[in-house]
Design an enzyme around this catalytic site. Structure first.
Site, PDB file in Angstrom:
ATOM      1  N   HIS A  86       9.704 -11.192  25.331  1.00 30.53           N
ATOM      2  CA  HIS A  86       9.514 -11.487  23.890  1.00 30.53           C
ATOM      3  C   HIS A  86       8.128 -12.071  23.604  1.00 30.53           C
ATOM      4  O   HIS A  86       7.983 -13.241  23.241  1.00 30.53           O
ATOM      5  CB  HIS A  86      10.615 -12.431  23.384  1.00 30.53           C
ATOM      6  CG  HIS A  86      10.762 -12.400  21.886  1.00 30.53           C
ATOM      7  ND1 HIS A  86      11.962 -12.567  21.239  1.00 30.53           N
ATOM      8  CD2 HIS A  86       9.851 -12.218  20.899  1.00 30.53           C
ATOM      9  CE1 HIS A  86      11.789 -12.501  19.934  1.00 30.53           C
ATOM     10  NE2 HIS A  86      10.496 -12.284  19.693  1.00 30.53           N
ATOM     11  N   ARG A 103      14.365  -6.479  17.677  1.00 31.94           N
ATOM     12  CA  ARG A 103      15.433  -7.363  18.142  1.00 31.94           C
ATOM     13  C   ARG A 103      16.374  -6.547  19.024  1.00 31.94           C
ATOM     14  O   ARG A 103      16.731  -5.411  18.686  1.00 31.94           O
ATOM     15  CB  ARG A 103      16.241  -7.929  16.969  1.00 31.94           C
ATOM     16  CG  ARG A 103      15.587  -9.059  16.200  1.00 31.94           C
ATOM     17  CD  ARG A 103      15.458 -10.343  17.034  1.00 31.94           C
ATOM     18  NE  ARG A 103      14.876 -11.421  16.250  1.00 31.94           N
ATOM     19  CZ  ARG A 103      13.568 -11.686  16.185  1.00 31.94           C
ATOM     20  NH1 ARG A 103      12.710 -10.956  16.873  1.00 31.94           N
ATOM     21  NH2 ARG A 103      13.129 -12.698  15.453  1.00 31.94           N
ATOM     22  N   GLU A 114      19.148 -12.635  24.614  1.00 29.00           N
ATOM     23  CA  GLU A 114      17.991 -13.446  25.013  1.00 29.00           C
ATOM     24  C   GLU A 114      18.357 -14.910  25.173  1.00 29.00           C
ATOM     25  O   GLU A 114      19.107 -15.421  24.335  1.00 29.00           O
ATOM     26  CB  GLU A 114      16.932 -13.335  23.898  1.00 29.00           C
ATOM     27  CG  GLU A 114      15.840 -12.368  24.234  1.00 29.00           C
ATOM     28  CD  GLU A 114      14.850 -12.218  23.105  1.00 29.00           C
ATOM     29  OE1 GLU A 114      14.758 -11.108  22.577  1.00 29.00           O
ATOM     30  OE2 GLU A 114      14.169 -13.191  22.759  1.00 29.00           O
TER      31      GLU A 114
HETATM   32  C1  8YV Z   1       8.398 -15.029  17.061  1.00 33.87           C
HETATM   33  C2  8YV Z   1       9.554 -12.919  16.333  1.00 33.87           C
HETATM   34  O1  8YV Z   1       7.606 -15.476  18.071  1.00 33.87           O
HETATM   35  O2  8YV Z   1       8.670 -13.682  14.302  1.00 33.87           O
HETATM   36  C3  8YV Z   1       9.549 -13.070  14.875  1.00 33.87           C
HETATM   37  O3  8YV Z   1      10.474 -12.538  14.233  1.00 33.87           O
HETATM   38  O4  8YV Z   1      10.328 -12.219  16.852  1.00 33.87           O
HETATM   39  C4  8YV Z   1       8.622 -13.588  17.265  1.00 33.87           C
HETATM   40  O5  8YV Z   1       7.450 -12.843  17.298  1.00 33.87           O
HETATM   41  C5  8YV Z   1       9.647 -15.824  17.055  1.00 33.87           C
HETATM   42  O6  8YV Z   1      10.654 -15.229  16.326  1.00 33.87           O
HETATM   43  C6  8YV Z   1       9.402 -17.179  16.516  1.00 33.87           C
HETATM   44  O7  8YV Z   1      10.539 -17.764  15.965  1.00 33.87           O
END
Ligand code: 8YV
Length: 331
Positions: free
Chosen positions: A293, A243, A272
């Site tokens: 992402h 993140r 983001e």
């Molecule tokens: C997802 C992600 O696509 O799962 C996670 O924490 O960061 C991503 O890979 C996204 O968050 C889906 O809500």
């Protein structure tokens, strides 16, 4: 006939998942696939039994604390739950689940790809040809990057994804170091040949490549603070597929611009989907590689995430504990 529970899904999901959801639930799927507004989310919380949000939906305390909030379950389509105020939901008796494990290997692949791409200047090299820039042909001293093998990789966060990164990196000859709240089990440390650093500061000062693989929680917000980023070596690279909020992005940019950090491979950003234009400039200068992402963006992974969401909803509605429950104490 018993009324089917109302499940609001904030984004378009893979077809097979949508079909199954429609069979099982009164599924209202936001088919235009743009993030729902705060007002739409608040309304969904007042009408739905279950909400299926994604990383693009901020489920705040205000939403769950509405007096007429009807939600009983927030079944996140995603592993990270930093888009949800888990504490507030829990206090209101709303269960929260996520989709762990099924995106571990895909995210680790993306991480490893960035670990390779940045020091080896892969995107920079590829763009020379795809943008039709002149290429005089092979030269012994042109487009040289840095060797991966033998370098020290410092992994921040040695959970499932961190360990999957370590396994890959080891196969590429990297030496594995890590910082975590506590050391991993000795048998895992041994398998990965991983050295534990209790002090993140000390580890940062000694690594050639740093990979961020921890969740974003109040405790990890700007874990890579300005002070810590300054500990990183001039010739080192940072990769972040976790993140953006875990790093102080403005300071990271300044340090790369000033040649105090060699470069970065980023899949996630602090604000983001906004990407700081300075990062784009650095990308054009070949200093950073930017991905939008895409860590878990495989067809297989997204279907498995959807299947997990369905299992979590069904077990919850059957009055059992859903397998992927997230409790505030876990964060
Ligand atoms: C997802 C992600 O696509 O799962 C996670 O924490 O960061 C991503 O890979 C996204 O968050 C889906 O809500």
């Amino acid at each position: 006939v018993k009324k089917k529970p109302l499940v609001v899904v904030t984004r378009k999901l893979p077809d097979s998942i949508e079909t199954r959801m429609r069979e099982l639930f009164d599924a209202r799927i936001n088919l235009d696939d743009t993030p729902m507004s705060t007002e739409q989310l608040a309304e969904a919380a007042r009408t739905a039994d279950v909400l299926v949000p994604t990383v693009t939906d901020h489920i705040s305390a205000d939403i769950v604390n509405q007096p007429d909030c009807k939600l009983r379950l927030i079944a996140n389509f995603g592993n990270g739950v930093d888009n949800i105020d888990v504490q507030a939901a829990h206090a209101r008796g709303i269960t929260v689940t996520n989709t762990p494990k099924v995106l571990t290997e895909d995210t680790a692949d993306m991480t490893m790809a960035l670990i390779l791409a940045v020091p080896r200047r892969m995107i920079e090299g590829a763009s020379i040809l795809t943008e039709g820039k002149p290429w005089a042909g092979w030269s012994p001293t042109w487009m040289l990057g840095h060797r991966i093998g033998g370098k020290r990789l410092g992994i921040i966060g040695m959970g499932r994804i961190g360990q999957a990164v370590a396994r890959r990196a080891r196969a590429f000859g990297l030496q594995i170091h890590y910082h975590n709240r506590r050391p991993v089990a000795p048998v895992i440390a041994e398998e990965l040949g991983a050295t534990y650093w209790e002090s993140l500061d000390q580890m940062l000062a000694r690594m050639d490549i740093i990979s961020v693989n921890c969740p974003h929680t109040p405790a990890t917000y700007h874990l890579l603070s300005a002070r810590r980023l300054k500990l990183i070596r001039k010739d080192a690279y940072i990769v972040n597929t976790a993140r953006g909020e875990v790093t102080d992005e403005d300071t990271l940019i300044k340090l790369i611009e000033g040649g105090e950090i060699a470069g970065a491979g980023l899949d996630v950003y602090e604000h983001e989907p906004a990407v700081n234009p300075k990062l784009v400039r650095l990308a054009k200068a070949g200093k950073v590689t930017l991905m939008p992402h895409m860590g878990s963006a495989t067809i297989e992974g997204r279907v498995e995430m959807g299947e997990k969401v369905i299992i979590n909803i069904r077990t919850f509605l059957d009055a059992h504990k859903p397998p992927d429950r997230v409790l505030p104490s876990m964060l």
